[in-house]
Every structure is written in structure tokens, then in C-alpha cells.
Scaffold this motif. Structure first.
Motif, mmCIF file in Angstrom:
data_model
loop_
_atom_site.group_PDB
_atom_site.id
_atom_site.type_symbol
_atom_site.label_atom_id
_atom_site.label_comp_id
_atom_site.label_asym_id
_atom_site.label_seq_id
_atom_site.Cartn_x
_atom_site.Cartn_y
_atom_site.Cartn_z
ATOM 1 N N ALA A 15 0.817 -1.204 0.000
ATOM 2 C CA ALA A 15 0.000 0.000 0.000
ATOM 3 C C ALA A 15 0.845 1.246 0.000
ATOM 4 N N ARG A 16 2.068 1.146 0.540
ATOM 5 C CA ARG A 16 2.923 2.337 0.610
ATOM 6 C C ARG A 16 3.632 2.623 -0.700
ATOM 7 N N ARG A 17 3.745 1.669 -1.596
ATOM 8 C CA ARG A 17 4.529 1.838 -2.814
ATOM 9 C C ARG A 17 4.045 2.973 -3.713
ATOM 10 N N PRO A 18 2.703 3.096 -3.933
ATOM 11 C CA PRO A 18 2.271 4.182 -4.820
ATOM 12 C C PRO A 18 2.655 5.564 -4.306
ATOM 13 N N GLY A 19 2.809 5.673 -2.984
ATOM 14 C CA GLY A 19 3.147 6.974 -2.422
ATOM 15 C C GLY A 19 4.640 7.203 -2.272
ATOM 16 N N ALA A 20 5.440 6.291 -2.779
ATOM 17 C CA ALA A 20 6.889 6.426 -2.637
ATOM 18 C C ALA A 20 7.389 7.668 -3.357
ATOM 19 N N ARG A 21 8.364 8.310 -2.776
ATOM 20 C CA ARG A 21 8.926 9.523 -3.372
ATOM 21 C C ARG A 21 9.731 9.189 -4.620
ATOM 22 N N ARG A 22 9.586 10.018 -5.609
ATOM 23 C CA ARG A 22 10.354 9.855 -6.838
ATOM 24 C C ARG A 22 11.338 11.005 -6.979
ATOM 25 N N ALA A 23 12.459 10.675 -7.534
ATOM 26 C CA ALA A 23 13.474 11.718 -7.728
ATOM 27 C C ALA A 23 12.931 12.768 -8.697
ATOM 28 N N LEU A 24 12.977 14.007 -8.285
ATOM 29 C CA LEU A 24 12.489 15.104 -9.116
ATOM 30 C C LEU A 24 13.594 15.571 -10.047
ATOM 31 N N LYS A 25 13.257 15.711 -11.309
ATOM 32 C CA LYS A 25 14.228 16.198 -12.279
ATOM 33 C C LYS A 25 14.355 17.718 -12.174
ATOM 34 N N ARG A 26 15.580 18.178 -12.104
ATOM 35 C CA ARG A 26 15.795 19.609 -12.036
ATOM 36 C C ARG A 26 15.507 20.244 -13.394
ATOM 37 N N PRO A 27 14.838 21.373 -13.394
ATOM 38 C CA PRO A 27 14.558 22.023 -14.679
ATOM 39 C C PRO A 27 15.850 22.436 -15.370
ATOM 40 N N VAL A 28 15.876 22.244 -16.676
ATOM 41 C CA VAL A 28 17.055 22.593 -17.451
ATOM 42 C C VAL A 28 17.109 24.095 -17.649
ATOM 43 N N THR A 29 18.235 24.697 -17.283
ATOM 44 C CA THR A 29 18.387 26.144 -17.449
ATOM 45 C C THR A 29 18.565 26.473 -18.929
ATOM 46 N N PRO A 30 17.749 27.367 -19.459
ATOM 47 C CA PRO A 30 17.880 27.720 -20.885
ATOM 48 C C PRO A 30 19.271 28.271 -21.189
ATOM 49 N N LEU A 31 19.810 27.864 -22.303
ATOM 50 C CA LEU A 31 21.133 28.306 -22.710
ATOM 51 C C LEU A 31 21.004 29.672 -23.363
ATOM 52 N N THR A 32 21.599 30.676 -22.764
ATOM 53 C CA THR A 32 21.459 32.036 -23.266
ATOM 54 C C THR A 32 22.546 32.366 -24.281
ATOM 55 N N ARG A 33 22.278 33.399 -25.068
ATOM 56 C CA ARG A 33 23.252 33.841 -26.055
ATOM 57 C C ARG A 33 24.509 34.376 -25.365
ATOM 58 N N ASN A 34 24.341 35.061 -24.246
ATOM 59 C CA ASN A 34 25.501 35.586 -23.533
ATOM 60 C C ASN A 34 26.423 34.468 -23.063
ATOM 61 N N ALA A 35 25.843 33.353 -22.629
ATOM 62 C CA ALA A 35 26.656 32.219 -22.187
ATOM 63 C C ALA A 35 27.433 31.635 -23.361
ATOM 64 N N LEU A 36 26.786 31.549 -24.515
ATOM 65 C CA LEU A 36 27.472 31.025 -25.698
ATOM 66 C C LEU A 36 28.589 31.957 -26.144
ATOM 67 N N ILE A 37 28.350 33.260 -26.067
ATOM 68 C CA ILE A 37 29.385 34.225 -26.457
ATOM 69 C C ILE A 37 30.590 34.105 -25.533
ATOM 70 N N ALA A 38 30.339 33.958 -24.234
ATOM 71 C CA ALA A 38 31.448 33.805 -23.284
ATOM 72 C C ALA A 38 32.267 32.554 -23.603
ATOM 73 N N ASP A 39 31.589 31.459 -23.921
ATOM 74 C CA ASP A 39 32.289 30.225 -24.277
ATOM 75 C C ASP A 39 33.073 30.400 -25.578
ATOM 76 N N TYR A 40 32.477 31.092 -26.538
ATOM 77 C CA TYR A 40 33.147 31.281 -27.831
ATOM 78 C C TYR A 40 34.399 32.141 -27.672
ATOM 79 N N LEU A 41 34.325 33.180 -26.865
ATOM 80 C CA LEU A 41 35.491 34.031 -26.638
ATOM 81 C C LEU A 41 36.608 33.263 -25.943
ATOM 82 N N ALA A 42 36.241 32.360 -25.035
ATOM 83 C CA ALA A 42 37.260 31.538 -24.365
ATOM 84 C C ALA A 42 37.966 30.640 -25.376
ATOM 85 N N ILE A 43 37.211 30.080 -26.309
ATOM 86 C CA ILE A 43 37.803 29.229 -27.347
ATOM 87 C C ILE A 43 38.761 30.039 -28.212
#
Length: 216
Positions: A15-43
Motif C-alpha cells: 500500500a505504501r509503494r504508490p506513495g513512494a517519493r520519486r526523484a524530481l528532475k531539475r529544470p534545465v536552465t535555458p542556454l542564453t546567447r551571452n553564455a554562448l558568447i562567453a564560451d566562444y570568446l574563451a575558445i
């Protein structure tokens, strides 16, 4: 324990199984243009083939069919004497970019500069992305004047060396590898960023230090 007690215990566990806790997936942070530019400049900063980088690029005109389109690219990169116009875009921005359709088959401005896109797929391709991150993590490692002179002189005398051997010249920094990679962040040493960081990674003196396009 009686058979009935065992059955009762089994029912309670079921009876307890249906109520078992499930690992929650963390929301994926959107990849911003500024983050890509920073990575490109490092390259670009670590790529010895990049001679200069200008931001933004000089305005360019493109012939698309019977029309001409004016566009100011994010960067103008010079590699081996050849200029490229580069736009850093997210996947969403790429869908509405005015040069997207023409760039699929290759396009150059009327003055001969080739135009290319840099996206998350190209900028964060492995193993280069991880290698660049590892090297940039050493950027703030302090390198004494003595260690700096010994490492650079060793490369002047010998030429290309294995990273582990070059790091052996470091005497005043606890992490010799980090000290060598810190000099790479300054544009003084060239490292092959297309491969993982390994003991046999080849390093050499960089004759033309990279200049920050924003003059930070």
C-alpha cells in the motif's frame, strides 16, 4: 510470526509503494546567447590559429538572390590571414536569422569575407568544450616571475613539449600543470584544445599573443 501476520505486513508494504517519493528532475536552465558568447570568446582566446578578433565586425553586404542584405556580424575573426564573419546564436535565434537559408550552402559578403554561424552544437562540442573549461579554470593561478621565465625559456629552447614535462620546470607553484595552463590563458603558450588534457598534451610557445577584442 504467523502466516496471517506476514500477509498483513505484505499488504501494508504494498500500500505504501504508490506513495513512494520519486526523484524530481531539475529544470534545465535555458542556454542564453551571452553564455554562448562567453564560451566562444574563451575558445578564441586559447586557439593559436586565431590571429585577431574584432567585435562587432565591420558592416557587410550580402547578395541573396536579386536582393542585397546588410548585416553587422557579432565578430570578425582572422585565421591564417583569412577573415571570417561570425554570428553566435541560440537554436531559437537561428530559426529567424536573416542569413540562415543562404548560410546553409555557404555565403560570403561582397568583399569576400565568409560568413558562419556558431551555435551551442559547435561551441560546446566535445572534447574541446571540456578542455577549454579545464584550462580557463587555471586562469587565476598565480605564476611567479621565476616560474614564468623558466617555463617560457624551456619552450624557447626545446620547442613543443609534453604538458607533464613542461610543468616540471615550475618550482614555486604547488600545481605545476595549473601554472603552465595559466600562461596559456594569458596567450603566451599554445595548447591543443581539440584533445583532452592529458600528460602527453603538447604545449609550445605562442609567438603572437591573443589580444582581447574588448580590451578588458
Amino acid at each position: 510470526m504467523s502466516a496471517q501476520a506476514i500477509l498483513d505486513l505484505s499488504d501494508r508494504r504494498t500500500a505504501r509503494r504508490p506513495g513512494a517519493r520519486r526523484a524530481l528532475k531539475r529544470p534545465v536552465t535555458p542556454l542564453t546567447r551571452n553564455a554562448l558568447i562567453a564560451d566562444y570568446l574563451a575558445i578564441c582566446g586559447l586557439d593559436p590559429e586565431v590571429e585577431t578578433l574584432r567585435a562587432p565586425a565591420e558592416p557587410a553586404t550580402f547578395a541573396i538572390g536579386e536582393e542585397t542584405v546588410e548585416h553587422v556580424a557579432d565578430f570578425e575573426v582572422v585565421r591564417d590571414g583569412q577573415s571570417f564573419l561570425v554570428d553566435v546564436v541560440t537554436d531559437e535565434d537561428l530559426q529567424t536569422h536573416p542569413l540562415r537559408a543562404a548560410a546553409i550552402h555557404g555565403i560570403s559578403s561582397l568583399d569576400g569575407r565568409a560568413f558562419i554561424f556558431e551555435t551551442a552544437a559547435t561551441i560546446r562540442a566535445e572534447p574541446r568544450f571540456t578542455t577549454v573549461r579545464l584550462i580557463m579554470a587555471c586562469k587565476r593561478t598565480p605564476v611567479t616571475a621565476g616560474d614564468r621565465v623558466r617555463v617560457l625559456h624551456q619552450l624557447d629552447e626545446v620547442g613543443a613539449m609534453r604538458l607533464v614535462d613542461c610543468a616540471s620546470a615550475v618550482m614555486n607553484t604547488q600545481d605545476g600543470v595549473a601554472a603552465v595552463l595559466a600562461l596559456a590563458c594569458e596567450g603566451l603558450i599554445a595548447v591543443d584544445i581539440s584533445r583532452p588534457v592529458l600528460p602527453e598534451t603538447q604545449v609550445r610557445r605562442r609567438r603572437l599573443p591573443y589580444t582581447d577584442p574588448f580590451s578588458f
